[in-house]
Scaffold this active site. Structure first.
Site, PDB file in Angstrom:
ATOM      1  N   ASP A  35      -1.351   7.496   2.027  1.00  0.00           N
ATOM      2  CA  ASP A  35      -2.265   8.027   1.000  1.00  0.00           C
ATOM      3  C   ASP A  35      -2.129   9.542   0.898  1.00  0.00           C
ATOM      4  OD1 ASP A  35      -4.164   7.882  -0.975  1.00  0.00           O
ATOM      5  OD2 ASP A  35      -5.865   7.591   0.382  1.00  0.00           O
ATOM      6  N   ASN A  83      -4.446  -0.721  -7.901  1.00  0.00           N
ATOM      7  CA  ASN A  83      -3.689   0.435  -8.410  1.00  0.00           C
ATOM      8  C   ASN A  83      -3.233   0.259  -9.861  1.00  0.00           C
ATOM      9  OD1 ASN A  83      -2.216   1.208  -5.173  1.00  0.00           O
ATOM     10  ND2 ASN A  83      -3.932   2.208  -6.192  1.00  0.00           N
TER      11      ASN A  83
HETATM   12  C1  IPE Z   1      -4.679   2.626  -1.057  1.00  0.00           C
HETATM   13  O1  IPE Z   1      -4.739   3.911  -1.551  1.00  0.00           O
HETATM   14  C2  IPE Z   1      -3.493   1.910  -1.637  1.00  0.00           C
HETATM   15  C3  IPE Z   1      -2.193   2.384  -1.211  1.00  0.00           C
HETATM   16  C4  IPE Z   1      -1.961   3.293  -0.315  1.00  0.00           C
HETATM   17  C5  IPE Z   1      -1.085   1.726  -1.869  1.00  0.00           C
HETATM   18  P1  IPE Z   1      -5.636   4.287  -2.825  1.00  0.00           P
HETATM   19  O2  IPE Z   1      -5.468   5.746  -3.030  1.00  0.00           O
HETATM   20  O3  IPE Z   1      -5.309   3.384  -3.950  1.00  0.00           O
HETATM   21  O4  IPE Z   1      -7.100   3.930  -2.302  1.00  0.00           O
HETATM   22  P2  IPE Z   1      -8.520   4.461  -2.778  1.00  0.00           P
HETATM   23  O5  IPE Z   1      -8.614   4.263  -4.261  1.00  0.00           O
HETATM   24  O6  IPE Z   1      -8.578   5.905  -2.422  1.00  0.00           O
HETATM   25  O7  IPE Z   1      -9.485   3.656  -1.994  1.00  0.00           O
HETATM   26  C1  IPE Z   2      -0.893   6.928  -2.287  1.00  0.00           C
HETATM   27  O1  IPE Z   2      -1.150   8.189  -2.810  1.00  0.00           O
HETATM   28  C2  IPE Z   2       0.160   6.182  -3.049  1.00  0.00           C
HETATM   29  C3  IPE Z   2      -0.298   5.028  -3.815  1.00  0.00           C
HETATM   30  C4  IPE Z   2      -1.522   4.560  -3.829  1.00  0.00           C
HETATM   31  C5  IPE Z   2       0.673   4.366  -4.646  1.00  0.00           C
HETATM   32  P1  IPE Z   2      -2.231   8.409  -3.945  1.00  0.00           P
HETATM   33  O2  IPE Z   2      -1.558   8.335  -5.268  1.00  0.00           O
HETATM   34  O3  IPE Z   2      -3.367   7.483  -3.789  1.00  0.00           O
HETATM   35  O4  IPE Z   2      -2.667   9.891  -3.663  1.00  0.00           O
HETATM   36  P2  IPE Z   2      -4.138  10.506  -3.832  1.00  0.00           P
HETATM   37  O5  IPE Z   2      -5.061   9.656  -3.023  1.00  0.00           O
HETATM   38  O6  IPE Z   2      -4.467  10.476  -5.297  1.00  0.00           O
HETATM   39  O7  IPE Z   2      -4.008  11.890  -3.300  1.00  0.00           O
HETATM   40 MG    MG Z   3      -5.102   7.651  -2.784  1.00  0.00          MG
END
Ligand code: IPE
Ligand code: IPE
Ligand code: MG
Length: 260
Positions: A35, A83
């Site tokens: 993340d 997502n």
């Molecule tokens: C969790 O991260 C999903 C992945 C790492 C693929 P998100 O960024 O989607 O989770 P939330 O929305 O912060 O809970």
């Molecule tokens: C994790 O990084 C990757 C996926 C969920 C695909 P994020 O895209 O959630 O990054 P933040 O949480 O917005 O920083």
């Molecule tokens: Mg995230």
């Protein structure tokens, strides 16, 4: 493990003691919630997709390091069932990145004897992305090294529903055979219907970027997993961060409900 520690970690930062790692207590299964790609990009006034691209190097390094240390399963949460709610260009960009990265990396993974598989509903992915994962699985399925489990279009609640449905179907099949369908269900019976049926539960879940939640990841499987949260944003994660996470895990007192 077949490589010396100073080969795996050639330039440890000051204060990080390689010798503290207990090689007899390397987890079999490490699951990672990768993340912080978006925040990494935002800090640099870049498009979010640039953050996802920058995260690839961290994935590569983590796979290599885990495999070198003798981890048997590494699960990486790459795309959740939630997502899809992201802007269309980010979703399309991610799907394209998955396809291209998988195609570009599969030979190297194969050389490392890594077995690639996925958990999640691949049927909803664009054909190119689905095919890239399927080809990687086909090519590496007989490898005997670490299994890389890519969680893509993965949602734990959906997985649990699927497992429940499988149980109902089995009961109906028993009833159709004239047997008693109301056989008491065991945890093992239920877990047979999960994507992870043949994978041990993770001993440790790592989440980067400081978020303290599971985000619909492996809800059944993490019943007794240790959680290691690091503030590092995913693109900044590297083998030394991975080592710190393993050291944190090794410092935990796992009791599984018993008294020690
Ligand atoms: C969790 O991260 C999903 C992945 C790492 C693929 P998100 O960024 O989607 O989770 P939330 O929305 O912060 O809970
Ligand atoms: C994790 O990084 C990757 C996926 C969920 C695909 P994020 O895209 O959630 O990054 P933040 O949480 O917005 O920083
Ligand atoms: Mg995230």
């Amino acid at each position: 493990m077949n490589k010396p520690l100073d080969y795996i970690f050639p330039n440890p930062p000051e204060g990080l003691n390689l010798g503290a790692l207990d090689l007899d207590n390397i987890p079999q299964h490490v699951a990672v919630i990768m993340d912080g790609n978006g925040r990494w990009a935002k800090k640099r006034a870049m498009n979010r997709l640039k953050g996802h691209k920058a995260g690839i190097e961290a994935v590569r390094e983590t796979i290599r390091c885990a495999s070198d240390l003798g981890v048997r399963y590494l699960t990486i949460y790459s795309f959740s069932t939630e997502n899809w709610k992201r802007p269309q260009d980010e979703v399309v960009g991610l799907m394209d990145l998955f396809a291209k990265t998988m195609l570009a990396e599969v030979d190297g993974l194969h050389e490392e004897n890594v077995r690639v598989r996925t958990i999640g509903d691949l049927s909803a992915l664009p054909a190119e992305t689905r095919e890239a994962f399927e080809e990687a699985w086909q090519k590496t399925r007989n490898n005997t090294g670490m299994t890389l489990v890519v969680a893509v279009n993965y949602g734990s609640r959906q997985e649990i529903l699927n497992a429940a449905e499988a149980c109902v179907r089995r009961a109906l099949a028993r009833a159709a055979e004239g047997e008693d369908p109301t056989v008491a269900l065991t945890e093992a019976d239920f877990a047979r219907g999960l994507y992870t049926a043949d994978i041990p539960d993770p001993e440790v879940v790592i989440r980067t970027s400081g978020e303290l939640r599971l985000s619909n990841f492996l809800l059944w499987q993490v019943a007794y997993s240790e959680f290691v949260i690091t503030d590092t944003l995913w693109p900044d994660f590297d083998r030394y961060e991975f080592l710190r996470c393993l050291l944190a895990y090794q410092g935990r007192d796992r009791r599984f409900g018993a008294v020690k």
